[in-house]
Design a protein around this motif. Structure first.
Motif, PDB file in Angstrom:
ATOM      1  N   UNK A  14       0.714  -1.253   0.098  1.00 32.75           N
ATOM      2  CA  UNK A  14       0.095  -0.200  -0.010  1.00 32.75           C
ATOM      3  C   UNK A  14       0.785   1.383  -0.103  1.00 32.75           C
ATOM      4  N   UNK A  15       2.221   1.110  -0.083  1.00 35.46           N
ATOM      5  CA  UNK A  15       3.118   2.397   0.017  1.00 35.46           C
ATOM      6  C   UNK A  15       4.099   2.496  -1.374  1.00 35.46           C
ATOM      7  N   UNK A  16       4.041   3.414  -2.260  1.00 35.30           N
ATOM      8  CA  UNK A  16       4.822   3.633  -3.208  1.00 35.30           C
ATOM      9  C   UNK A  16       5.589   4.943  -3.081  1.00 35.30           C
ATOM     10  N   UNK A  17       6.815   4.929  -3.458  1.00 34.97           N
ATOM     11  CA  UNK A  17       7.510   6.041  -3.424  1.00 34.97           C
ATOM     12  C   UNK A  17       8.456   6.288  -4.711  1.00 34.97           C
ATOM     13  N   UNK A  18       8.950   7.642  -4.727  1.00 33.08           N
ATOM     14  CA  UNK A  18       9.659   7.929  -6.005  1.00 33.08           C
ATOM     15  C   UNK A  18      10.364   9.286  -5.434  1.00 33.08           C
ATOM     16  N   UNK A  19      12.057   9.248  -5.804  1.00 27.86           N
ATOM     17  CA  UNK A  19      12.793  10.298  -5.476  1.00 27.86           C
ATOM     18  C   UNK A  19      13.133  11.082  -6.528  1.00 27.86           C
ATOM     19  N   UNK A  20      13.127  12.335  -6.690  1.00 32.02           N
ATOM     20  CA  UNK A  20      13.551  13.183  -7.841  1.00 32.02           C
ATOM     21  C   UNK A  20      14.364  14.333  -7.171  1.00 32.02           C
ATOM     22  N   UNK A  53      14.355  18.374  -7.890  1.00 30.14           N
ATOM     23  CA  UNK A  53      13.884  19.686  -8.556  1.00 30.14           C
ATOM     24  C   UNK A  53      14.912  20.218  -9.781  1.00 30.14           C
ATOM     25  N   UNK A  54      14.684  21.314 -10.448  1.00 30.75           N
ATOM     26  CA  UNK A  54      15.763  21.894 -11.568  1.00 30.75           C
ATOM     27  C   UNK A  54      16.773  22.304 -10.810  1.00 30.75           C
ATOM     28  N   UNK A  55      16.590  22.760  -9.472  1.00 29.76           N
ATOM     29  CA  UNK A  55      18.039  23.199  -8.977  1.00 29.76           C
ATOM     30  C   UNK A  55      18.615  22.034  -7.934  1.00 29.76           C
ATOM     31  N   UNK A  56      18.314  20.833  -7.892  1.00 29.63           N
ATOM     32  CA  UNK A  56      18.707  19.778  -7.366  1.00 29.63           C
ATOM     33  C   UNK A  56      18.259  19.512  -5.735  1.00 29.63           C
ATOM     34  N   UNK A  57      17.422  20.245  -5.384  1.00 31.07           N
ATOM     35  CA  UNK A  57      16.672  19.953  -4.282  1.00 31.07           C
ATOM     36  C   UNK A  57      15.839  18.741  -4.309  1.00 31.07           C
ATOM     37  N   UNK A  58      16.114  17.866  -3.412  1.00 30.43           N
ATOM     38  CA  UNK A  58      15.351  16.291  -3.250  1.00 30.43           C
ATOM     39  C   UNK A  58      13.990  16.575  -2.958  1.00 30.43           C
ATOM     40  N   UNK A  59      13.119  15.721  -3.814  1.00 30.37           N
ATOM     41  CA  UNK A  59      11.650  15.683  -3.328  1.00 30.37           C
ATOM     42  C   UNK A  59      11.385  14.240  -3.324  1.00 30.37           C
ATOM     43  N   UNK A  60      10.580  13.849  -2.537  1.00 34.17           N
ATOM     44  CA  UNK A  60      10.006  12.422  -2.095  1.00 34.17           C
ATOM     45  C   UNK A  60       8.400  12.699  -2.374  1.00 34.17           C
ATOM     46  N   UNK A  61       8.191  11.838  -3.552  1.00 33.08           N
ATOM     47  CA  UNK A  61       6.735  11.676  -3.571  1.00 33.08           C
ATOM     48  C   UNK A  61       6.265  10.198  -3.094  1.00 33.08           C
ATOM     49  N   UNK A  62       5.164  10.308  -2.519  1.00 30.46           N
ATOM     50  CA  UNK A  62       4.763   9.074  -1.765  1.00 30.46           C
ATOM     51  C   UNK A  62       3.072   8.830  -1.960  1.00 30.46           C
ATOM     52  N   UNK A  63       2.909   7.791  -2.497  1.00 30.94           N
ATOM     53  CA  UNK A  63       1.236   7.467  -2.557  1.00 30.94           C
ATOM     54  C   UNK A  63       0.926   6.409  -1.856  1.00 30.94           C
ATOM     55  N   UNK A  64       0.093   6.490  -0.936  1.00 32.39           N
ATOM     56  CA  UNK A  64      -0.598   5.531  -0.049  1.00 32.39           C
ATOM     57  C   UNK A  64      -1.807   4.872  -0.413  1.00 32.39           C
ATOM     58  N   UNK A  65      -2.070   3.656  -0.446  1.00 29.97           N
ATOM     59  CA  UNK A  65      -3.205   2.987  -0.881  1.00 29.97           C
ATOM     60  C   UNK A  65      -4.417   3.326   0.113  1.00 29.97           C
ATOM     61  N   UNK A  66      -3.850   3.657   1.433  1.00 29.93           N
ATOM     62  CA  UNK A  66      -5.035   3.865   2.225  1.00 29.93           C
ATOM     63  C   UNK A  66      -4.544   5.175   3.146  1.00 29.93           C
TER      64      UNK A  66
END
Length: 161
Positions: free
Chosen positions: A126-132, A134-147
């Motif tokens: 129930x938990x997915x994540x992706x790290x990227x 931004x255009x200046x190099x700051x780290x962003x975590x995107x998280x998707x929860x099933x619930x």
């Protein structure tokens, strides 16, 4: 002892290209412009932020959290090498989203770079994540929860019928 916070937490991000980074957070991540202010060198020095002045753009999420993009007069240096947690003082912003896959094309279009590919990783059931970055190099975590209601019951009222 605890801090008596009066409003949601704000995060400051040092940047080089203030207009471009502001557009990224507004156009891709849906932040709303709040204000832009200029701080003089004397104030920046006294508070310990910069030898010169700086510009600040404040942006806000629909839930009230804010980020402050700060562009000092003197260009800051970049330190973005290595894996996220393999360096001291690592930090990143986490965004809980409904559908990570739908954001990937927009992130690519505006120059975001990805860690370990551009597909979300199943971290646990129930938990997915992706790290990227931004255009200046700051780290962003995107998280998707099933619930999402189970993850943040403080935002969702569980009423049984």
């Amino acid at each position: 002892m605890s801090v008596n916070m009066l409003v949601p937490m704000e995060v400051g991000i040092c940047c080089v290209d203030l207009p471009a980074l502001s557009r990224f957070y507004q156009d891709v991540l849906g932040f709303t412009f709040v204000a832009q202010v200029q701080m003089p060198a004397a104030a920046a020095q006294r508070v310990g932020l910069s030898e010169g002045g700086y510009s600040v753009v404040r942006l806000q999420t629909p839930y009230g959290e804010r980020i402050k993009l700060l562009a000092p007069e003197r260009t800051p240096t970049r330190h973005v090498d290595g894996l996220i947690l393999d360096r001291q003082n690592a930090s990143y912003l986490t965004f809980i989203v409904e559908d990570i896959a739908s954001l990937v094309a927009d992130l690519k279009r505006v120059g975001a770079s990805f860690f370990a590919g551009d597909e979300a990783i199943q971290l646990r059931p129930e938990v997915k994540a992706l790290f990227c970055r931004d255009p200046e190099g700051n780290v962003l975590e995107l998280v998707e929860y099933g619930d999402i209601a189970a993850y943040r019951p403080d935002f969702f009222n569980h009423r049984s019928a």
